[in-house]
Structures are given as C-alpha cells and as structure tokens.
Scaffold this motif. Sequence first.
Motif, short mmCIF file in Angstrom:
data_model
loop_
_atom_site.label_atom_id
_atom_site.label_comp_id
_atom_site.label_asym_id
_atom_site.label_seq_id
_atom_site.Cartn_x
_atom_site.Cartn_y
_atom_site.Cartn_z
N TRP A 13 0.83 -1.20 -0.03
CA TRP A 13 -0.06 -0.13 0.12
C TRP A 13 0.79 1.26 -0.10
O TRP A 13 0.37 2.38 0.03
CB TRP A 13 -1.09 0.07 1.22
CG TRP A 13 -0.35 -0.22 2.61
CD1 TRP A 13 0.10 1.22 3.16
CD2 TRP A 13 -0.03 -1.03 3.30
NE1 TRP A 13 0.79 0.79 4.57
CE2 TRP A 13 0.74 -0.78 4.69
CE3 TRP A 13 0.01 -2.57 3.14
CZ2 TRP A 13 1.07 -1.53 5.53
CZ3 TRP A 13 0.40 -3.41 4.10
CH2 TRP A 13 0.85 -3.07 5.18
N ARG A 14 2.23 0.94 0.05
CA ARG A 14 3.04 2.26 -0.11
C ARG A 14 3.95 2.54 -1.45
O ARG A 14 4.75 3.15 -1.49
CB ARG A 14 3.95 2.24 1.12
CG ARG A 14 3.40 2.36 2.47
CD ARG A 14 3.09 3.68 2.63
NE ARG A 14 2.46 4.14 4.06
CZ ARG A 14 2.02 5.07 4.54
NH1 ARG A 14 2.06 6.25 3.88
NH2 ARG A 14 1.58 5.47 5.82
N VAL A 15 3.55 1.35 -2.30
CA VAL A 15 4.34 1.56 -3.46
C VAL A 15 4.50 2.77 -4.26
O VAL A 15 5.48 3.10 -4.78
CB VAL A 15 3.92 0.30 -4.42
CG1 VAL A 15 2.60 0.46 -5.03
CG2 VAL A 15 5.01 0.28 -5.51
N ASP A 16 3.30 3.50 -4.08
CA ASP A 16 3.51 4.80 -4.94
C ASP A 16 4.19 5.98 -4.13
O ASP A 16 4.15 7.31 -4.94
CB ASP A 16 1.99 5.13 -5.21
CG ASP A 16 1.17 4.33 -6.04
OD1 ASP A 16 2.07 3.75 -7.08
OD2 ASP A 16 -0.04 4.05 -5.97
N ASP A 17 4.48 5.58 -2.81
CA ASP A 17 5.16 6.79 -2.24
C ASP A 17 6.48 6.46 -2.13
O ASP A 17 7.40 7.39 -1.62
CB ASP A 17 4.69 6.60 -0.64
CG ASP A 17 3.18 6.65 -0.45
OD1 ASP A 17 2.72 6.33 0.66
OD2 ASP A 17 2.51 7.41 -1.33
N VAL A 18 7.19 5.66 -2.95
CA VAL A 18 8.72 5.65 -2.86
C VAL A 18 9.07 6.71 -3.56
O VAL A 18 10.29 7.28 -2.83
CB VAL A 18 9.01 4.26 -3.96
CG1 VAL A 18 10.36 3.96 -4.18
CG2 VAL A 18 8.36 3.00 -3.12
#
Length: 603
Positions: free
Chosen positions: A383-388
């Motif tokens: 659920w954090r892949v787009d925050d990398v």
Amino acid sequence: MPPRWGAAVPRLSRRVTGRAREGCGRASKTRSASTQVAPTAIHLRPDIASPRKELHDALAALGGVAQHHANRRRLQLALEGVAARDAVTRVAVLGLTSQASAQRLTRLLLADALGAEERWEQELAGAGAGSESAVLLKYGDDADADPPHAASPLFRVRAVPARLLRCHNLEILVAPLDATAAAPESPHEAVHVPRLLPVHKTLVFAEGLDSALAFARFTPHGAAALRRVAKLAVDLPPPSSEQEPGAQDGAAAVNTQAAAQALAAFRASIQNATAYERGWFRSGLPALSSWLVQGLGPATPIQPVLKTLVSSVVDDIEASVAREDAAQSQKLAALPSAQGASASIVRHLETWAEKSHAELRDQLDTAFTTRNWHKLAWWKLFWRVDDVTMISTQILERRWLTSAEKSSIFLAGRMNQAGFPDEVQPGPTVDKPATTAENTRMDISTDVRKSIPWPEHIAAARTDLINDLVPPLQALAQRLVLQTFSTTSLSSAASALLYLTMSNFSVFEASAVGVLGLTISLRRMQKLWEGARESWEGTVREEGRRTLKGTEEAVRMVIRNKERLDAGLVAGEDEGVVERRRVREAVGKVREALERIDQKKDV
C-alpha cells in the motif's frame, strides 16, 4: 582439577592433529614454486582466469604509471599472486636485534607436538645469538636443504618437512630487524621487504618491553598502516592463566620458554598432556598460530591475505602521491603573492569539509531511521508502493548536504572577493552514480563532463541522484509488487485446480500449494527489496562523500591555479600533476577491480 582438563589426552591429540592438518583438504600436493623477485619489468600472464584478470591488468597498469611511488618488489609479489591460482604465501618472522629469538619462535610455531624432534628444529633452536644469516623455510625433506639454485647472498634456503608449510602453501623468512640502525624513512621497507624479499605479512618478535618500545620509536607515524600486514609479539613472563587464541588483536604477549617446556614435556611422555595443554595456552602461542594462517583460505576468487597485500600496496602508492601533493602544496603556499588569502581560504575549506562530512553522516543516519523511511519496509510496500518516489526524493532534498551547499556558497563569495575564479580549468568531472544491486537491474552508470562553477557541484549532484536513483527504485518496487501478486494468484489458481480436478486431494493438501507460492513470492520480495534499499542507502552515502571530495579538490585546484598565475608560472599543469593524476586513476581502477571481485564472491 577443573572439569576442562578431564580426558585431556584424547582431546589434546585431536586438537593437535586437527591444528596440524588444518587446510590439508586443499590440493597441496602440487605446490607452486616460489621465485625470488627481481626488480625487472612485470611479465603479463595472458592465461589468467577471470575475474582475477581484470585485477591483474589494473595492477600491471598501475606499475607502469607509478614507477616513482610503488615498491616494485611488493607490486611484483602481488601480481604473481593474482596471476597464479595457488601461489605461495610468504610470511616474515623478524627478531628485533636478534635472529636467534625469531628462529626459536618459528621452530615452536612449526613443530609437530606428536612427532619427535627433527634436525631442522635443532638447527633453528641452536643458532647463536649473533647469527645474522637469514633463512627462508620452505616445505620439503631434509635432503632438499639449501638447494643450489636458490642460493642468495642475503639469505639461505632451508627445506623443512612441516605440515603447516605444506597444508597452507607457506614460506617463512626468518631474519633480524635492527630498529636502531634503520633510517627513519625505511620502516615500511624493513618490515615489508626484509632482505629485499617481499612478504605477504610480517611477525615482529620483541624480547621484553625495551625492545617493544624500540620498535614503537622505529615506526612512530606508520604504526596504523603496518598493523594491517604486520603483528608485534612481545616475549614476556607468562600470565597466571591461559590466554584465548583470539583475545589479542593488537600486540601479542607470548613466552617462548613456557611453550618450549610444554612441548618438551609432551614429547617426553604423553602422560604430560594436561601440563602441555595448560603451558601451551599460557604461553600465548595459539594466538600467533591463528594469525599465521589467517587469510589463507581457498582462492574464491582471491585469498584474503592476497587481497590485503594488494590493498596495502595501493594504499602505500596513494600515500606517496599524497605526500608529493602535500609537498607541492607547501611550495605553492610559500609563494609571496596572495599567501595570506590562500592560507585563509584553505583553513575555511578544511573547516567546511569537516563539518560537511559530519553533516552527511548524521543527517543520513537520521533520515534512514525515521518513520518516513520505514514506511517503505517490504511488507508495507503493497500500500506504499506509490510513495517510493516521494519519500526517497524528500530524503535527498532535505537531508543530503543542504547545509554544506549553503556553506559552499558563502565560501565561494569569500573566494570571489579575494580574486579567485569560480570555475576550474579544465572543467571538473561530475560523475553520475554507478550502482549495482543484485538482481535489481539498477545499472545507471554514466559519465558526464560538465563545466560548471564549483559552488553548483552539490546541487548538480543532488539533481543527478534524484534523476538516476529514484526512478529505478520506484520501478523495482512496482515490479516486485506485481510479481508477488502474480505468483500468489498463479499458486492460488493451481491450488483450486488441484482441488477441483484431483479427487484424492483434500482442501488442506490443495491449499498447501497456494501457501507455498505465497511464501516463496513474499520471501523473494523481502530479499530483493531490502537488498535494493541497503544498496540505495550505501549509494547515497558514497555519492555524498564523492561530491564533497570532488568539491574540495576543485577548490584546491582553484587556489593552486591562482597561485601559479600570481607567481608568473605556466598556466597549465606541470608534468608532476599529470603523473599523479594518472596514478590516482590507476589506483581507482585497482580498487574497482577489488570491489568487483568481492561482489562476485558474494553472489
């Protein structure tokens, strides 16, 4: 009697025989011949196996450009070791002001406690106190003593049938080291190349504290550099309790008399095994035995002792270049014109460099322990892949040399006011980061030359890091998540298909396939992502150090160019500067080859 001495005889026999046969699993029957190194041209070996060929070529190239900085004999020894798959390892045992003590110590290190005293032991132990004839101990029978072809006016060759020499492919040079007669600038030569014979590492044996203090005065400035390839052993009264073999990392305290008495007692009767073991460990000799064979493992792909030798040779060359740079800088600083301004700028530059390196260390330590960075843990990636991209970019923009950049602009203003230019001619090289993460495909190695003012180096390097490091990390995160979902979905479908089509499969048996696929996909994701994050952190730190070093060198180049112009010197670079630059480039290639060998060893 303490419990540890129970059943001492069989345990001692196993320990002694195991120590004597350690390393004999290697193919030691085909022993590589040892040759005396001559200060002649280095002969290339076209049949060297990869990946050591790259290291050999880099060392050969370094020898060609660093003729005035390299010790040719040590460099030749390193080249021969890299070229040969199973080269001989040569160790020196040097007695301070007395070779007899060194011979007695060597005899104790090589003697087989389970065998009778041999003739070579008697020769080593019975040497006179004034003996100055160095001896090179090789593996062989007593009949091979002093072969005519190995004669040398500086040392004699003695064949010794010791298992330690055979099992570890060792040679031992026993010679005296006079710490009072050597010149102040020759400690490294005396320790690394005794009797003009280069060695991989050296054991210096001192009798008493006075002799040890003489050695300390002999190497006042090079003790740290010598510690990598040399060890000091001091003959002192034995302690009340035995010493552990690995307890002494620096100088080792030993007692040869206690060791000799223990050895003689055991050879007299096996009933003295308990006394032998107690006396042997009290003497401190096990620590030296462990050090003697340390780093002599299999060449996969390079022996640790050979890698240490190569690193030591390269460090010595780099130190020699640095000394010449310092000497040249002193000459330039002595110029009457702009001397005060240059000295002031140099002081401010050193202060800036020290604070900037501390900032880089502290800020990145803080950044990589904050909650934001931990949001990118592998199990949160779903659920954090787009925050990398956002999180990694924030780290670079807010934590990566921000204060150093502001301070460099302030320093540039002071230099501009003093008449120093902003640009370096020719333009500095700004290297984009080159990283290699296992199985991540994050290969972004590029070299771009930009002629930009040095105060903009940090900002340009930060932009390059964001452009070159963040997108591959984001792409890897997305790819891992997609692959994990795909593998889990396929394994789940296979589990359902087995349950529906195979009547003999229960629900639990069919579900095991899905669970196995889920476990494998999550484990693979964890390994690759955590490895990529560690590689990313290391790259960010290393690029920060490189940027600071490059900026500091650019400022120093500006100062040197201004001083040359003020003194009426030629505006271009002299031959010495060009030579040292070539040496540094060659040193860098050797270090890169060593790093690649380490990476291939870890795969």
